[in-house]
Design a protein around this motif. Structure first.
Motif, mmCIF file in Angstrom:
data_model
loop_
_atom_site.group_PDB
_atom_site.id
_atom_site.type_symbol
_atom_site.label_atom_id
_atom_site.label_comp_id
_atom_site.label_asym_id
_atom_site.label_seq_id
_atom_site.Cartn_x
_atom_site.Cartn_y
_atom_site.Cartn_z
ATOM 1 N N PRO A 35 -13.369 37.900 -55.839
ATOM 2 C CA PRO A 35 -13.788 36.610 -56.399
ATOM 3 C C PRO A 35 -12.652 35.782 -57.010
ATOM 4 O O PRO A 35 -12.807 34.586 -57.223
ATOM 5 N N LEU A 36 -11.510 36.391 -57.275
ATOM 6 C CA LEU A 36 -10.376 35.646 -57.825
ATOM 7 C C LEU A 36 -9.659 34.788 -56.776
ATOM 8 O O LEU A 36 -8.910 33.888 -57.133
ATOM 9 N N ILE A 37 -9.862 35.086 -55.519
ATOM 10 C CA ILE A 37 -9.138 34.369 -54.465
ATOM 11 C C ILE A 37 -9.655 32.945 -54.369
ATOM 12 O O ILE A 37 -10.856 32.709 -54.229
ATOM 13 N N ARG A 38 -8.735 31.989 -54.477
ATOM 14 C CA ARG A 38 -9.068 30.573 -54.325
ATOM 15 C C ARG A 38 -9.349 30.285 -52.864
ATOM 16 O O ARG A 38 -8.939 31.027 -51.976
ATOM 17 N N HIS A 39 -9.989 29.174 -52.592
ATOM 18 C CA HIS A 39 -10.294 28.839 -51.200
ATOM 19 C C HIS A 39 -9.025 28.500 -50.446
ATOM 20 O O HIS A 39 -8.103 27.890 -50.980
ATOM 21 N N GLY A 40 -9.001 28.908 -49.218
ATOM 22 C CA GLY A 40 -7.855 28.763 -48.340
ATOM 23 C C GLY A 40 -7.886 29.905 -47.346
ATOM 24 O O GLY A 40 -8.866 30.659 -47.279
ATOM 25 N N GLU A 41 -6.841 30.060 -46.592
ATOM 26 C CA GLU A 41 -6.797 31.150 -45.616
ATOM 27 C C GLU A 41 -6.516 32.478 -46.312
ATOM 28 O O GLU A 41 -5.636 32.570 -47.161
ATOM 29 N N VAL A 42 -7.303 33.485 -45.922
ATOM 30 C CA VAL A 42 -7.170 34.821 -46.479
ATOM 31 C C VAL A 42 -6.933 35.785 -45.324
ATOM 32 O O VAL A 42 -7.653 35.759 -44.323
ATOM 33 N N LEU A 43 -5.934 36.646 -45.467
ATOM 34 C CA LEU A 43 -5.594 37.627 -44.446
ATOM 35 C C LEU A 43 -6.195 38.977 -44.786
ATOM 36 O O LEU A 43 -6.002 39.477 -45.897
ATOM 37 N N ASP A 44 -6.899 39.563 -43.827
ATOM 38 C CA ASP A 44 -7.324 40.957 -43.898
ATOM 39 C C ASP A 44 -6.408 41.696 -42.928
ATOM 40 O O ASP A 44 -6.596 41.643 -41.714
ATOM 41 N N LEU A 45 -5.370 42.321 -43.461
ATOM 42 C CA LEU A 45 -4.331 42.957 -42.657
ATOM 43 C C LEU A 45 -4.746 44.358 -42.250
ATOM 44 O O LEU A 45 -5.218 45.127 -43.089
ATOM 45 N N ALA A 46 -4.549 44.684 -40.972
ATOM 46 C CA ALA A 46 -4.972 45.973 -40.425
ATOM 47 C C ALA A 46 -6.458 46.143 -40.703
ATOM 48 O O ALA A 46 -6.915 47.113 -41.294
ATOM 49 N N CYS A 47 -7.221 45.152 -40.275
ATOM 50 C CA CYS A 47 -8.622 44.978 -40.673
ATOM 51 C C CYS A 47 -9.583 46.006 -40.120
ATOM 52 O O CYS A 47 -10.700 46.116 -40.629
ATOM 53 N N GLY A 48 -9.203 46.730 -39.086
ATOM 54 C CA GLY A 48 -10.119 47.708 -38.516
ATOM 55 C C GLY A 48 -11.427 47.062 -38.118
ATOM 56 O O GLY A 48 -11.445 46.029 -37.458
ATOM 57 N N GLY A 49 -12.539 47.638 -38.561
ATOM 58 C CA GLY A 49 -13.862 47.133 -38.201
ATOM 59 C C GLY A 49 -14.287 45.873 -38.931
ATOM 60 O O GLY A 49 -15.360 45.340 -38.678
ATOM 61 N N GLY A 50 -13.479 45.386 -39.868
ATOM 62 C CA GLY A 50 -13.745 44.104 -40.490
ATOM 63 C C GLY A 50 -14.594 44.128 -41.743
ATOM 64 O O GLY A 50 -15.110 43.098 -42.161
ATOM 65 N N ARG A 51 -14.697 45.272 -42.405
ATOM 66 C CA ARG A 51 -15.556 45.334 -43.590
ATOM 67 C C ARG A 51 -15.106 44.348 -44.662
ATOM 68 O O ARG A 51 -15.935 43.734 -45.328
ATOM 69 N N HIS A 52 -13.813 44.169 -44.828
ATOM 70 C CA HIS A 52 -13.331 43.219 -45.840
ATOM 71 C C HIS A 52 -13.316 41.795 -45.311
ATOM 72 O O HIS A 52 -13.567 40.853 -46.063
#
Length: 188
Positions: free
Chosen positions: A17-34
């Motif tokens: 919830p601290l992340i401001r709006h904009g592009e967010v990277l899920d690195l090595a995302c695997g199945g995409g849970r994050h």
């Protein structure tokens, strides 16, 4: 690789919830849970992994239309870090460690960005894999990474967890120097 039905990490859920709006990277995302969690929070999500099959499952699943999938092997010979400096509002990394990427990863974080990192640490070998020291963080390594990058540590843990399975992990949530914690809405 993470199973598509696997829940997001409690650490990531706590700090996302601290992340401001904009592009967010899920690195090595695997199945995409994050990636799915971040998309549900209204972010533009870039889910990067080298596994084309995992990325296809993300595209076909919940919030798949809100997630940009990128197939890329960051560890391939000659692979370059694909993100510009200060371009990402947030970066989430779990269960992945490739030390040569760490300086570029931190440099891509916006001045008010949030880094959420959680992976295995030394001592995990008693619980199973990974057990190779190349894939295990040294004591306080994530704290040092944040400090060298000029980030402010908001949360840090290093210890044994029981869920989703017993493991020794290290976790950090760090903010860029322009992040204003006073305006953050978070139940810590």
């Amino acid at each position: 690789m993470h199973a598509p039905t696997e829940q997001a990490s409690a650490w990531v859920r706590r700090w996302a919830p601290l992340i401001r709006h904009g592009e967010v990277l899920d690195l090595a995302c695997g199945g995409g849970r994050h990636a799915r969690l971040l998309a549900a929070l209204g972010h533009t999500v870039i889910a990067l992994d080298r596994d084309a099959g995992a990325l296809a499952r993300i595209e076909a699943g919940e919030h798949g239309d809100d997630i940009i999938t990128v197939e890329y092997d960051l560890e391939a010979p000659g692979a370059a870090w694909p993100f510009a400096p200060h371009s990402l509002a947030g970066i989430v990394v779990t269960n992945y460690l490739y030390r040569p990427l760490l300086p570029s990863l931190c440099a891509s974080l916006a001045p008010d960005g949030i880094l959420i990192y959680e992976t295995f640490a030394r001592g995990n070998e008693v619980f199973g894999k990974p057990s190779n020291p190349d894939f295990l963080l040294m004591p306080s390594e994530l704290m040092g990474l944040a400090g060298r990058a000029g980030l402010r540590v908001l949360g840090f843990e290093d210890g044994v967890v029981q869920n989703p399975k017993p493991a020794r992990v290290q976790r950090v949530c760090a903010a860029g120097p322009a992040f204003d914690l006073g305006t953050a809405k978070l139940d810590l």
